[in-house]
Design a protein around this motif. Structure first.
Motif, PDB file in Angstrom:
ATOM      1  N   LYS A  19      40.014  27.347  -8.160  1.00  0.00           N
ATOM      2  CA  LYS A  19      38.656  27.217  -7.633  1.00  0.00           C
ATOM      3  C   LYS A  19      38.192  28.530  -6.997  1.00  0.00           C
ATOM      4  O   LYS A  19      37.030  28.919  -7.137  1.00  0.00           O
ATOM      5  N   ARG A  20      39.093  29.235  -6.329  1.00  0.00           N
ATOM      6  CA  ARG A  20      38.739  30.536  -5.738  1.00  0.00           C
ATOM      7  C   ARG A  20      38.385  31.541  -6.832  1.00  0.00           C
ATOM      8  O   ARG A  20      37.411  32.280  -6.705  1.00  0.00           O
ATOM      9  N   GLU A  21      39.184  31.572  -7.881  1.00  0.00           N
ATOM     10  CA  GLU A  21      38.904  32.502  -8.981  1.00  0.00           C
ATOM     11  C   GLU A  21      37.590  32.130  -9.682  1.00  0.00           C
ATOM     12  O   GLU A  21      36.829  33.007 -10.081  1.00  0.00           O
ATOM     13  N   GLU A  22      37.347  30.853  -9.810  1.00  0.00           N
ATOM     14  CA  GLU A  22      36.085  30.382 -10.399  1.00  0.00           C
ATOM     15  C   GLU A  22      34.895  30.907  -9.581  1.00  0.00           C
ATOM     16  O   GLU A  22      33.908  31.408 -10.142  1.00  0.00           O
ATOM     17  N   LYS A  23      35.002  30.820  -8.264  1.00  0.00           N
ATOM     18  CA  LYS A  23      33.922  31.301  -7.386  1.00  0.00           C
ATOM     19  C   LYS A  23      33.796  32.822  -7.442  1.00  0.00           C
ATOM     20  O   LYS A  23      32.679  33.350  -7.444  1.00  0.00           O
ATOM     21  N   SER A  24      34.919  33.528  -7.495  1.00  0.00           N
ATOM     22  CA  SER A  24      34.875  34.994  -7.590  1.00  0.00           C
ATOM     23  C   SER A  24      34.237  35.431  -8.895  1.00  0.00           C
ATOM     24  O   SER A  24      33.435  36.369  -8.927  1.00  0.00           O
ATOM     25  N   LEU A  25      34.597  34.743  -9.957  1.00  0.00           N
ATOM     26  CA  LEU A  25      34.012  35.028 -11.274  1.00  0.00           C
ATOM     27  C   LEU A  25      32.497  34.847 -11.229  1.00  0.00           C
ATOM     28  O   LEU A  25      31.739  35.710 -11.682  1.00  0.00           O
TER      29      LEU A  25
END
Length: 148
Positions: free
Chosen positions: A99-105
């Motif tokens: 979820k963190r990587e999704e938001k960073s993306l």
């Protein structure tokens, strides 16, 4: 783009990379499994590399980096966010990381789209691509180890 605005944007991105580094470092310390420790330390190291790239920004180097299309398994799209707390399972840590990587993306994609400066667009495309790689890596692990 004026220099002050440029520096603010870069500092914001640096802060996000530091936050990600801290998350993955903490996740590695809290992981009960050696594979989890290694995964999270590896991701922390990559986030540190992103921070260094931003701190020592060389647009010539950025322009030379190759950007490849990264597939999206969309696993994180269907996961509910997990609250960070002590004693999370490996699966829960992976969910938080995805979820963190999704938001960073999304953040880097939004920053890329909202800028007219071609160098900044390239930089944010590169960073978005890196976050997409992290997300894919985590989604593959989640698919192979948790959803199997």
């Amino acid at each position: 783009m004026d220099e002050k605005k440029f520096k603010e944007i870069i500092q914001f991105a640096i802060d996000k990379e530091i936050e990600a580094f801290n998350f993955y470092t903490d996740a590695s310390k809290n992981s009960k499994y050696s594979g989890g420790k290694e995964l999270f330390l590896s991701l922390a190291k990559e986030e540190e590399g992103h921070r260094k790239l931003l701190e020592n920004l060389n647009m010539e180097k950025v322009s030379q980096k190759r950007i490849e299309k990264v597939p999206d398994l969309h696993i994180s799209d269907y996961l509910v966010e997990v609250e960070m707390k002590p004693d999370l399972s490996y699966a829960e840590m992976l969910r938080i990381a995805m979820k963190r990587e999704e938001k960073s993306l999304k953040l880097y994609n939004d920053m890329m789209e909202s800028n007219t400066d071609e160098d900044l667009k390239r930089l944010f495309t590169l960073l978005s691509n890196e976050e997409a790689r992290h997300k894919l890596r985590l989604e593959k692990i989640y698919d192979e180890e948790i959803l199997k």
